[in-house]
Design a protein around this motif. Structure first.
Motif, PDB file in Angstrom:
ATOM      1  N   LEU A  14       0.847  -1.193   0.000  1.00  0.00           N
ATOM      2  CA  LEU A  14       0.000   0.000   0.000  1.00  0.00           C
ATOM      3  C   LEU A  14       0.879   1.239   0.000  1.00  0.00           C
ATOM      4  O   LEU A  14       2.080   1.166   0.282  1.00  0.00           O
ATOM      5  CB  LEU A  14      -0.892  -0.011   1.245  1.00  0.00           C
ATOM      6  CG  LEU A  14      -1.825  -1.219   1.330  1.00  0.00           C
ATOM      7  CD1 LEU A  14      -2.452  -1.312   2.699  1.00  0.00           C
ATOM      8  CD2 LEU A  14      -2.889  -1.130   0.255  1.00  0.00           C
ATOM      9  N   GLU A  15       0.271   2.376  -0.283  1.00  0.00           N
ATOM     10  CA  GLU A  15       1.025   3.621  -0.377  1.00  0.00           C
ATOM     11  C   GLU A  15       1.748   3.942   0.940  1.00  0.00           C
ATOM     12  O   GLU A  15       2.845   4.489   0.946  1.00  0.00           O
ATOM     13  CB  GLU A  15       0.088   4.769  -0.744  1.00  0.00           C
ATOM     14  CG  GLU A  15       0.791   5.886  -1.454  1.00  0.00           C
ATOM     15  CD  GLU A  15      -0.178   6.995  -1.783  1.00  0.00           C
ATOM     16  OE1 GLU A  15      -1.081   7.248  -0.969  1.00  0.00           O
ATOM     17  OE2 GLU A  15      -0.020   7.588  -2.863  1.00  0.00           O
ATOM     18  N   ASN A  16       1.103   3.566   2.056  1.00  0.00           N
ATOM     19  CA  ASN A  16       1.735   3.864   3.350  1.00  0.00           C
ATOM     20  C   ASN A  16       2.820   2.843   3.715  1.00  0.00           C
ATOM     21  O   ASN A  16       3.351   2.853   4.823  1.00  0.00           O
ATOM     22  CB  ASN A  16       0.676   3.949   4.458  1.00  0.00           C
ATOM     23  CG  ASN A  16      -0.038   2.608   4.660  1.00  0.00           C
ATOM     24  OD1 ASN A  16       0.368   1.596   4.080  1.00  0.00           O
ATOM     25  ND2 ASN A  16      -1.085   2.610   5.460  1.00  0.00           N
ATOM     26  N   GLY A  17       3.110   1.904   2.814  1.00  0.00           N
ATOM     27  CA  GLY A  17       4.178   0.944   3.055  1.00  0.00           C
ATOM     28  C   GLY A  17       3.701  -0.366   3.666  1.00  0.00           C
ATOM     29  O   GLY A  17       4.457  -1.335   3.727  1.00  0.00           O
ATOM     30  N   ASP A  18       2.444  -0.412   4.097  1.00  0.00           N
ATOM     31  CA  ASP A  18       1.926  -1.662   4.677  1.00  0.00           C
ATOM     32  C   ASP A  18       1.689  -2.692   3.575  1.00  0.00           C
ATOM     33  O   ASP A  18       1.413  -2.339   2.426  1.00  0.00           O
ATOM     34  CB  ASP A  18       0.594  -1.419   5.394  1.00  0.00           C
ATOM     35  CG  ASP A  18       0.782  -0.625   6.675  1.00  0.00           C
ATOM     36  OD1 ASP A  18       1.952  -0.457   7.081  1.00  0.00           O
ATOM     37  OD2 ASP A  18      -0.230  -0.161   7.232  1.00  0.00           O
TER      38      ASP A  18
END
Ligand code: COA
Ligand code: ADP
Length: 571
Positions: A14-18
């Motif tokens: 995901l964009e947040n790195g998750d």
């Protein structure tokens, strides 16, 4: 909020790195203990079916937010038999929700915790129906696929649904058209085993541990009981240790509850060279009214026997009982033929299926499935490279390993249903496509599938003309937002043999997807996977959307515009 993402290997970041995980994904791992195994230390298939059903049901309920019951399970091929001491890993996730039902994809692997080795046991697709309180139907919320593989499963789930809802009719049609060769052979029956000797009748009482909190019996429990009586019947026939290889698609026709008595009946329907089919039927009897029996399920299981060296044993023939036994004998042979076709066409990877699969009434459903799902798979491919834009059309290419794919996109100001009717009428294609020099309809298979023969001009001066035998399958959307589809692939059939004066050429996957843009504008995307036969037509064009291809696109546009008011769009 989950936003723009990129896929790394199998992880979706995901964009947040998750790392993204599907919200409906449920995993179960079980150590195989002696209580889960038969006397040979092998995991009982019935136990595995119970675990699969529970995992899939929990996944379905995560999406539905209410209790769900098993409606059906598609054909399962067991590829590996796990043993005591190994660990079974089951992963289930919802692929797509329809109205009240949803499809769950289930993957089962097994591992040896000491060596770390892993094996695929099987994969399966089960359909669950949401059951709210009372009789009211539950309208499920849609699944929103996020990763490319989720998008592909979502898209193909619609085609699998179509196939399972037609399954019974397909079998009936095949059986009614079965030939004299399928009759039991009287000479062989001298040495044959009387089917009656394999008959098993058994009963089970549904107790609270066999049911959910609404007292509905778990589908997996019913399957496990059915597998158990089928295995007894199989052992009586083979006088050895039968191994379950496949279960035919089955459907839970009616529910059962705590307190019901489940009558189970099994018999060997037919024996083939190295395998045999056991049929099993389950009916529920209700305490308040013994005479009221509900037929809840029928299943057909194929068994094999392996000798001590792992070689498949050979079986005697079966002598069916007169009447129903003879009918089941013929039906088992038809199912065997369908199983082989399905394995050949569906279970193979796209690249392993030969270009021109012989068309036959028994494999029609699978070829049509293969045709549509190949186009859907192509349409979900990422990373297309824009090659050129000319007039209103854009040409994209995609290279994957040794494979080369093309797509052409254009938008027309014609109603989508009109475009679908016009483009799916293959007899009209010669009106705009100069590659369709001569067209002949060979067979109208059903409302949505036709087989036709087309002759194309030669690519280079002096060479022979080429010809193709194509299966065209078309689909209207299963739900709002789905595209209209027209898929094409080569098939072969005796009515259209190759001839000396033409070069027989093949198309593995091609076709159109149509989607609504704004108002009445329709986005048409044409896809084609290259094969040696069609490469010469395309490579001339790749350097700049050649005049030839441009002419065809322009002609297609004009054809659609000129005919936009004439066709009946009652779709
Ligand atoms: N395979 C997959 N889905 C099927 C199906 C089959 N063979 N037959 C019906 N369905 C789906 C329909 O497509 C429909 O889905 P949708 O609403 O998303 O379009 C849904 O089931 C309901 O169909 P409908 O025609 O309204 O109902 P039905 O009278 O055919 O009932 C069941 C279908 C499955 C609900 C019904 O047969 C039932 O209750 N079976 C027992 C389920 C059960 O208790 N299982 C546990 C073990 S006993
Ligand atoms: P069909 O007769 O169309 O196959 P059924 O639902 O009646 O469908 O039965 C499914 C299978 O269960 C049969 O093919 C048969 O193998 C088995 N079966 C049905 N009835 C009996 C019975 N009375 N005794 C033993 N086995 C049975």
């Amino acid at each position: 909020m989950m936003a723009e993402t990129k896929e790394l290997n199998t992880l979706f970041i995901l964009e947040n790195g998750d790392v993204y995980t599907n919200p409906t994904e449920v995993k179960m791992s079980q150590f195989i203990l002696p209580c889960h195994a038969n006397h040979r230390g092998e995991l009982s298939a019935g136990q595995l079916l119970k675990w699969m059903d529970t995992t899939a049901c929990l996944s379905a309920e995560r999406h539905a937010n209410c209790p769900c019951v098993t409606a059906s399970v598609d054909d399962i091929d067991f590829e590996y038999t796990p043993s005591i001491g190994q660990v079974v890993n089951i992963k289930a996730k919802v692929n797509r929700a329809f109205n009240t039902s949803l499809e769950v994809g289930i993957m089962i692997t097994c591992e040896d915790p000491f060596s770390g080795m892993q094996w695929k046991v099987c994969n399966a697709f089960a359909t669950f129906v949401a059951k709210g309180a009372g009789l009211q139907k539950v309208q499920l919320k849609p699944v929103i696929p996020r990763t490319p593989s989720e998008q592909m499963e979502y898209s193909i789930a619609a085609e699998r649904r179509r196939m399972r809802l037609h399954h019974l009719d397909t079998i009936k049609d095949l059986v009614s058209s079965s030939t004299v060769q399928d009759e039991p052979n009287l000479e062989e029956s001298q040495s044959a085993v009387a089917a009656g000797k394999t008959r098993v009748e058994s009963v089970e009482l549904v107790l609270p541990p066999h049911a959910n909190h609404q007292s509905n019996t778990f589908g997996g429990q019913i399957m496990a009981w059915m597998e158990s009586v089928a295995t007894i019947s199989a052992s009586r026939f083979c006088k050895g240790y039968p191994v379950l290889r496949t279960i035919d698609m089955f459907h839970f026709r009616g529910p059962s509850q705590v307190g019901d008595r489940i009558n189970l009946k099994a018999i060997v329907n037919n024996a083939f060279e190295k395998s045999f089919e056991v049929g099993v039927c389950a009916e529920a009897c209700h305490l308040e009214d013994w005479d009221r029996k509900t037929h809840i399920n029928s299943a057909f299981m194929t068994f094999v026997v392996l000798d001590k060296d792992g070689v498949l044993s050979t079986f005697p023939h079966i002598k069916p009982e007169p009447g129903d036994g003879e009918r089941r004998y013929r039906e088992a042979r038809a199912r065997k033929k369908i199983q082989l076709d399905r394995k050949y066409i569906i279970s193979c990877k796209q690249t392993e299926v030969p270009l021109s699969v012989p068309w036959d009434p028994s494999n029609q459903v699978y070829l049509s499935y293969n045709n549509i799902s190949a186009l859907k798979t192509l349409a979900t491919k990422q990373n297309w490279v824009l090659n050129c834009t000319q007039n209103k059309a854009k040409l994209f290419t995609l290279e994957e390993g040794q494979q080369l794919f093309f797509k052409v996109e254009m938008t027309v100001s014609v109603n989508i249903k009109q475009v679908f009717m016009l483009l799916s009428d293959m007899s009209r294609r010669p009106e705009w496509d100069t590659h369709y020099q001569k067209f002949e309809l060979i067979q109208k298979v059903d409302e949505d599938d036709v087989i036709y023969h087309v002759i194309s001009p030669s690519v280079s001066k002096g060479s022979k003309f080429q010809d193709f035998v194509l299966l065209a399958s078309r689909r209207v959307p299963c739900a709002e937002g789905d595209p209209y589809l027209i898929a094409l692939r080569s098939v072969s059939l005796p009515a259209a043999p190759p001839t000396e004066d033409l070069i027989r050429s093949e198309v593995l996957c091609a076709g159109f997807t149509l989607s609504q843009d704004e108002d009445i504008r329709t986005r048409i995307t044409y896809y084609i996977q290259t094969t040696p036969g069609i490469l010469p037509y395309i490579t001339r064009d790749i350097t700049g959307l050649s005049a030839d291809l441009c002419k065809i696109i322009e002609a297609c546009n004009q054809f659609l515009e000129q005919n936009k008011d004439i066709v009946n769009v009652a779709l």
